[in-house]
Design a protein around this motif. Sequence first.
Motif, short mmCIF file in Angstrom:
data_model
loop_
_atom_site.label_atom_id
_atom_site.label_comp_id
_atom_site.label_asym_id
_atom_site.label_seq_id
_atom_site.Cartn_x
_atom_site.Cartn_y
_atom_site.Cartn_z
N SER B 168 0.83 -1.20 0.00
CA SER B 168 0.00 0.00 0.00
C SER B 168 0.87 1.26 0.00
O SER B 168 0.58 2.23 -0.71
CB SER B 168 -0.92 -0.03 1.21
OG SER B 168 -1.49 1.21 1.43
N ASP B 171 2.34 1.91 -3.36
CA ASP B 171 1.34 2.58 -4.20
C ASP B 171 1.25 4.07 -3.88
O ASP B 171 1.21 4.90 -4.78
CB ASP B 171 -0.04 1.94 -3.98
CG ASP B 171 -0.27 0.76 -4.89
OD1 ASP B 171 0.61 0.49 -5.73
OD2 ASP B 171 -1.32 0.11 -4.77
N ALA B 175 2.07 7.14 -6.46
CA ALA B 175 1.11 8.19 -6.79
C ALA B 175 1.74 9.57 -6.68
O ALA B 175 1.21 10.55 -7.19
CB ALA B 175 -0.10 8.09 -5.87
N THR C 56 -12.39 2.71 -3.95
CA THR C 56 -10.94 2.88 -3.96
C THR C 56 -10.32 2.23 -5.19
O THR C 56 -9.37 2.78 -5.77
CB THR C 56 -10.34 2.31 -2.66
OG1 THR C 56 -10.87 3.07 -1.57
CG2 THR C 56 -8.84 2.44 -2.65
N LYS C 60 -7.91 4.11 -7.82
CA LYS C 60 -6.57 3.62 -8.16
C LYS C 60 -6.42 3.41 -9.66
O LYS C 60 -5.31 3.48 -10.19
CB LYS C 60 -6.28 2.32 -7.41
CG LYS C 60 -5.96 2.55 -5.95
CD LYS C 60 -5.44 1.31 -5.29
CE LYS C 60 -4.99 1.60 -3.87
NZ LYS C 60 -4.54 0.40 -3.17
N LEU C 65 -2.55 3.25 -10.78
CA LEU C 65 -1.96 2.26 -9.88
C LEU C 65 -2.47 0.87 -10.21
O LEU C 65 -1.79 -0.12 -10.01
CB LEU C 65 -2.29 2.61 -8.43
CG LEU C 65 -1.50 3.78 -7.85
CD1 LEU C 65 -2.04 4.16 -6.49
CD2 LEU C 65 -0.03 3.44 -7.75
N TYR C 94 -3.58 11.73 -6.04
CA TYR C 94 -4.35 10.83 -5.18
C TYR C 94 -3.78 10.88 -3.77
O TYR C 94 -2.67 10.43 -3.54
CB TYR C 94 -4.28 9.41 -5.76
CG TYR C 94 -5.07 8.36 -5.03
CD1 TYR C 94 -5.97 8.68 -4.02
CD2 TYR C 94 -4.94 7.02 -5.34
CE1 TYR C 94 -6.69 7.71 -3.37
CE2 TYR C 94 -5.66 6.03 -4.70
CZ TYR C 94 -6.53 6.39 -3.71
OH TYR C 94 -7.23 5.42 -3.06
#
Lengths: 191, 262, 287
Positions: B168, B171, B175, C56, C60, C65, C94
């Motif tokens: 997580s 990610d 981002a 979510t 993403k 992602l 994000y």
Amino acid sequence: MSSGGEGEGGGSPAAPRNPAKFVSPKTVALYGILTALTTAVTMVLVVPFPPTRGFFNLGDAMVFFSALTFGMRAGAICGGIGSAIADVLLGFGYFAPITLVAKGSEGLVAGAIGRIKAGAPAAKLLGVAAGSLCMVSTYFFSEWVLYGIGPAIAEVPVNVAQVLIGGSIGILLSVPVSNLLRTAGRPHQER
Amino acid sequence: MTVFVDLYTDADTFLHRLDPRVKIVAVVLLSLLALIIGNLVHLLVLLAFVLLLLALGRATLSKTVFALKFVFRIMVMIVVLWPIFDPSGTPVLAELGPVKITEPAIWKGVAMAVRVCCLATVWYILMFTTSQRDLVRGLVKLGLRFDFGLALAIALRFIPTFGVTVESITDAQRARGLELDKGAPLRRSKNYVAVLVPTIVSALRTADMLSLALQSRAYGARPDRTYLRDLKMRWTDALALAVVVTIFAIPAIAKYLLDASL
Amino acid sequence: MIPSTAQVMPRPGKMVSVRDLKFTYEGGVEALRGVNLDIHEGEMLAIVGGNGSGKTTFAKILNGLLRPPSGSVVVDGKNASSMTVAELAKTVGYAFQNPDHQLFSSTVEDEVRFGPRNLGYPEAEVARMAGQAMDAMRLGAIRGLPPLSLRLSDRRRISIASVIAMDPKVLILDEPTTGLDAAETKNLMESVSMLNREGRTIVLITHDMRLVAEYAHRVVVMSNGRVLLDSDVSGAFSDLALLRQSSLEPPPVTLLAHGLSDHGIPKDIISPQELALRLLMLRGERQ
């Protein structure tokens, strides 16, 4: 989180009465968590490395981080056991005892040398180098016995690259986290 | 990610019912046995025995394949490289400068590969049939200090959690434009700091909360702990232990006391 | 405060256009089962739905992602599936639900500079972009402090600032107010509204229906991987059965209005002021 995190009883004056002579709950929690973290990082974070088309895991970064931040005991126990568990889960169960010695000694030596003079940069470098030597040589001799000299030699550059990457990240990590532990005492709790 | 964080599969076989201590001892003894014997045929017999036990423990195919994937690569490497580095024996099959390929060395390489396969598979008898809770309990009963056992249980409990956390956080940083596999090696190491610092901080927060939870449940209040489910050796456990010890002892005695070449 | 719905009308123009989007996770969980949605430039869109509804996952996919196996995602006129996450980060920002998953630097300022630096801007430009982002999230006073030792509301502001520093046209906020008290929520959302008024498209992912009532222009209700409803805020709150089907509950004031509907109160009330006004009018009529 005790910033020293070292030794029986956790060394914290606030630690509760501990008639059973177990290590303090803080230490149990910290060691359990650092061990899990080492295993998870070893298994999940693999770095693609183009020159050899190989993959490296960042487990050594966690071993060095634990050793440089929380001392040789944490480095040895969490680094050794955490890496050994990763071996078991990745399908090298028989290698786990060897990894326990290789990574355990890596953490022990890095923690013992790396925290001299409150973790001066030179001490950290020396500690990581000495710890790396323990790891690389333990694996070399074990693989020599188990796999023969050929595979053992083939593994050396791989392990060297792994400790170079792991060592540099481990040192980079120990600075901000140590600062955090020192300045804030502990990360801010949710209210 | 095709990584198993728990190799255990629930089932009701005699291996599942066996006392974890017996299984731990069995794995250690069988591993030592694989190291003692060097004869290819004997090693193959041992491997067959281990695979039989795995089958009896109803090992699922997907987990077995996963488990053997890495080991298979090493086996290939041993078979290929052993003869190149071992010039002993005759007949010599090929010679190229300092490298001498001999027939016994080839067979030795195969035997070493089978040995590694034995060592690898024997672990899965324990791992596939013993839950993590029983494993920790067995280790504590075998003499591991209770507090270290607890730390081990905590570690096993949090491995999957942290695996998810790491993914997580990766990610979250991607981002923000972080490209992990870009740049020179040192630059790349620095990239990973952006992932590992939040991971460590969140883990240390967990450790803080966990330590409070341990204190609030009176961890360490008294040295003589009692257990809800204690481990008891039954006659089947004793029998299994006796069988394993015999399987280990006969070749060991033959090799070291009677000096037989195995 | 009168809800912002009437005040700011979104400008036309599609910022995001999603067609027939499907996504299945590795374990076989179908997270999205054919989503069609347009997000207009300059609007504040709320995506609501129970846990596991696909919110979510959708977010993403918007910033790359996750890669959708089928369906098309067009962001700012470009096909998102042909862009890397880093490229998309310039268009879609994000901010993750847990700010601690993004923070690692030793000062707030460094943290906010991380994004634009990754995108390869020259250092002077990085400083300017980070400065603007810190101003927008009111971080000027704490710019030199270590982010991880600050309180949650500050950490959340930093994490949002670190995303808007990359100057994305669309800002996705995942549960931005979880764990904040009323005053902190209001402060944060005022900063967010300001960003929206300056023309940035905002996508608010949340469970908090009061937040939706107060700040969003449009609501998309998701359930079980599909868009169940796409309407303006008061329209979304008038269908109780549909909201409950998606494990949601409208704000108390709307529930009260529903209860009073037999007495001539409309069901689509979303603010206490509006209800008070209606009640006063009702009293006037009775007298």
